[in-house]
Design a protein around this motif. Structure first.
Motif, PDB file in Angstrom:
ATOM      1  N   UNK A 175       0.836  -1.400   0.119  1.00 21.94           N
ATOM      2  CA  UNK A 175       0.044   0.192   0.263  1.00 21.94           C
ATOM      3  C   UNK A 175       0.446   1.613   0.379  1.00 21.94           C
ATOM      4  N   UNK A 176       0.572   2.323  -0.283  1.00 22.98           N
ATOM      5  CA  UNK A 176       1.026   3.654  -0.750  1.00 22.98           C
ATOM      6  C   UNK A 176       0.047   4.719   0.146  1.00 22.98           C
ATOM      7  N   UNK A 177       0.742   5.058   1.169  1.00 22.27           N
ATOM      8  CA  UNK A 177       1.913   5.507   1.789  1.00 22.27           C
ATOM      9  C   UNK A 177       2.663   4.597   2.419  1.00 22.27           C
ATOM     10  N   UNK A 178       3.588   3.947   2.649  1.00 15.36           N
ATOM     11  CA  UNK A 178       4.272   3.164   3.190  1.00 15.36           C
ATOM     12  C   UNK A 178       4.690   3.342   4.670  1.00 15.36           C
ATOM     13  N   UNK A 179       4.477   3.143   6.108  1.00 11.16           N
ATOM     14  CA  UNK A 179       5.307   3.640   7.410  1.00 11.16           C
ATOM     15  C   UNK A 179       3.573   4.203   8.160  1.00 11.16           C
ATOM     16  N   UNK A 180       3.655   4.028   8.937  1.00  9.57           N
ATOM     17  CA  UNK A 180       3.072   4.851  10.326  1.00  9.57           C
ATOM     18  C   UNK A 180       3.211   6.019  10.302  1.00  9.57           C
ATOM     19  N   UNK A 181       3.878   6.536   9.802  1.00  9.14           N
ATOM     20  CA  UNK A 181       3.551   7.824  10.360  1.00  9.14           C
ATOM     21  C   UNK A 181       3.244   8.404   8.549  1.00  9.14           C
ATOM     22  N   UNK A 182       3.274   8.044   7.943  1.00  5.80           N
ATOM     23  CA  UNK A 182       2.882   8.306   6.135  1.00  5.80           C
ATOM     24  C   UNK A 182       0.983   8.332   6.510  1.00  5.80           C
ATOM     25  N   UNK A 183       0.503   7.233   7.262  1.00  3.03           N
ATOM     26  CA  UNK A 183      -0.481   6.765   6.747  1.00  3.03           C
ATOM     27  C   UNK A 183      -1.244   7.687   8.015  1.00  3.03           C
ATOM     28  N   UNK A 184      -0.469   8.375   9.697  1.00  2.90           N
ATOM     29  CA  UNK A 184      -1.190   9.350  10.674  1.00  2.90           C
ATOM     30  C   UNK A 184      -0.813  10.745   9.471  1.00  2.90           C
ATOM     31  N   UNK A 185      -0.585  10.770   9.042  1.00  5.96           N
ATOM     32  CA  UNK A 185      -0.109  12.451   8.073  1.00  5.96           C
ATOM     33  C   UNK A 185      -1.655  12.575   6.994  1.00  5.96           C
ATOM     34  N   UNK A 186      -1.802  10.779   5.923  1.00  2.00           N
ATOM     35  CA  UNK A 186      -2.661  11.010   5.463  1.00  2.00           C
ATOM     36  C   UNK A 186      -3.958  11.123   6.612  1.00  2.00           C
ATOM     37  N   UNK A 187      -4.423  10.140   7.175  1.00  2.00           N
ATOM     38  CA  UNK A 187      -5.953  10.640   7.934  1.00  2.00           C
ATOM     39  C   UNK A 187      -6.314  11.690   8.258  1.00  2.00           C
ATOM     40  N   UNK A 188      -4.684  11.794   9.644  1.00  2.00           N
ATOM     41  CA  UNK A 188      -5.122  12.687   9.910  1.00  2.00           C
ATOM     42  C   UNK A 188      -5.970  14.183  10.957  1.00  2.00           C
ATOM     43  N   UNK A 189      -5.736  14.897   9.374  1.00  2.00           N
ATOM     44  CA  UNK A 189      -7.004  15.509   8.786  1.00  2.00           C
ATOM     45  C   UNK A 189      -8.195  15.519   7.890  1.00  2.00           C
ATOM     46  N   UNK A 190      -8.154  14.472   8.278  1.00  2.00           N
ATOM     47  CA  UNK A 190      -9.469  14.364   7.143  1.00  2.00           C
ATOM     48  C   UNK A 190     -11.286  13.965   7.608  1.00  2.00           C
ATOM     49  N   UNK A 191     -12.037  14.511   7.339  1.00  2.00           N
ATOM     50  CA  UNK A 191     -13.722  14.682   8.476  1.00  2.00           C
ATOM     51  C   UNK A 191     -13.298  13.092   9.335  1.00  2.00           C
ATOM     52  N   UNK A 192     -12.422  11.975   8.592  1.00  2.00           N
ATOM     53  CA  UNK A 192     -12.978  10.709   9.357  1.00  2.00           C
ATOM     54  C   UNK A 192     -12.686  11.132  10.318  1.00  2.00           C
ATOM     55  N   UNK A 193     -11.706  12.173  11.117  1.00  2.00           N
ATOM     56  CA  UNK A 193     -11.493  11.867  11.872  1.00  2.00           C
ATOM     57  C   UNK A 193     -12.578  12.674  13.401  1.00  2.00           C
ATOM     58  N   UNK A 194     -13.676  13.653  12.421  1.00  2.00           N
ATOM     59  CA  UNK A 194     -14.405  14.222  13.523  1.00  2.00           C
ATOM     60  C   UNK A 194     -14.695  13.641  14.276  1.00  2.00           C
ATOM     61  N   UNK A 195     -14.945  14.096  15.814  1.00  2.08           N
ATOM     62  CA  UNK A 195     -16.126  13.027  16.659  1.00  2.08           C
ATOM     63  C   UNK A 195     -17.535  12.586  16.416  1.00  2.08           C
ATOM     64  N   UNK A 196     -18.131  12.802  15.184  1.00  2.00           N
ATOM     65  CA  UNK A 196     -19.305  12.520  15.367  1.00  2.00           C
ATOM     66  C   UNK A 196     -19.082  11.420  14.223  1.00  2.00           C
ATOM     67  N   UNK A 197     -17.481  10.685  13.916  1.00  2.00           N
ATOM     68  CA  UNK A 197     -17.101   9.840  12.676  1.00  2.00           C
ATOM     69  C   UNK A 197     -16.937   8.458  13.997  1.00  2.00           C
ATOM     70  N   UNK A 198     -18.275   6.966  13.516  1.00  2.00           N
ATOM     71  CA  UNK A 198     -18.538   6.106  14.910  1.00  2.00           C
ATOM     72  C   UNK A 198     -17.258   5.451  14.573  1.00  2.00           C
ATOM     73  N   UNK A 199     -15.927   5.381  15.873  1.00  2.00           N
ATOM     74  CA  UNK A 199     -14.986   4.422  15.800  1.00  2.00           C
ATOM     75  C   UNK A 199     -14.618   3.200  15.258  1.00  2.00           C
ATOM     76  N   UNK A 200     -15.500   3.023  14.907  1.00  2.00           N
ATOM     77  CA  UNK A 200     -15.340   1.645  13.484  1.00  2.00           C
ATOM     78  C   UNK A 200     -14.574   2.553  12.949  1.00  2.00           C
TER      79      UNK A 200
END
Length: 147
Positions: A83-108
């Motif tokens: 998968x691209x991106x590779x590595x933990x840091x790259x995956x965190x950066x890919x998702x941390x600023x998305x709306x997926x991380x809003x409190x209204x999104x279910x943890x699952x």
């Protein structure tokens, strides 16, 4: 980071974690994301897993390529890819600023970070959030369509 494809669409994140753990990967991965259809709220049938060591990723390829022993009825064979991106840091950066991380999104439905097999908080957004990376709609139920 690997992509597991052709997962049963009934698989929850908890079921995916149990699958990984029971096949010898407990505490050997630090990031898991099981994308969901944003309208149907069901998994899309693939997941991204970041392993803590390249040897674990290689074992994942060996163990799950062609895997069919699902805990739910499904005849699909698992496909494993890099998968691209590779590595933990790259995956965190890919998702941390998305709306997926809003409190209204279910943890699952959110990406999950782990440390020694235990969930840890995802880092907060460091810029304005962008549109979610939830993927396109998938059709069907059950085994779903192949990816």
């Amino acid at each position: 980071t690997v992509t597991l494809r052709s997962l049963p669409t009934e698989y929850s994140r908890a079921m995916l974690l149990e699958l990984l753990d029971t096949h010898g990967f407990r505490a050997r991965y630090d990031f898991v994301y099981l994308p969901h259809d944003s309208q149907k709220h069901t998994p899309l049938g693939f997941a991204f897993i970041n392993f803590v060591h390249p040897d674990d990723a290689a074992r994942c390829f060996q163990r799950f390529r062609g895997f069919r022993a699902w805990s739910v009825p499904c005849s699909r064979e698992c496909v494993v890819d890099w998968h691209t991106p590779q590595g933990l840091a790259a995956n965190i950066e890919k998702y941390r600023n998305t709306t997926l991380m809003f409190p209204s999104v279910a943890e699952e439905r959110k990406p999950l970070l782990l440390l020694d097999g235990a969930p840890v908080p995802f880092p907060s957004a460091n810029r304005r959030r962008r549109r979610g990376a939830d993927g396109a709609s998938a059709g069907g139920v059950g085994c779903g369509r192949p990816l």
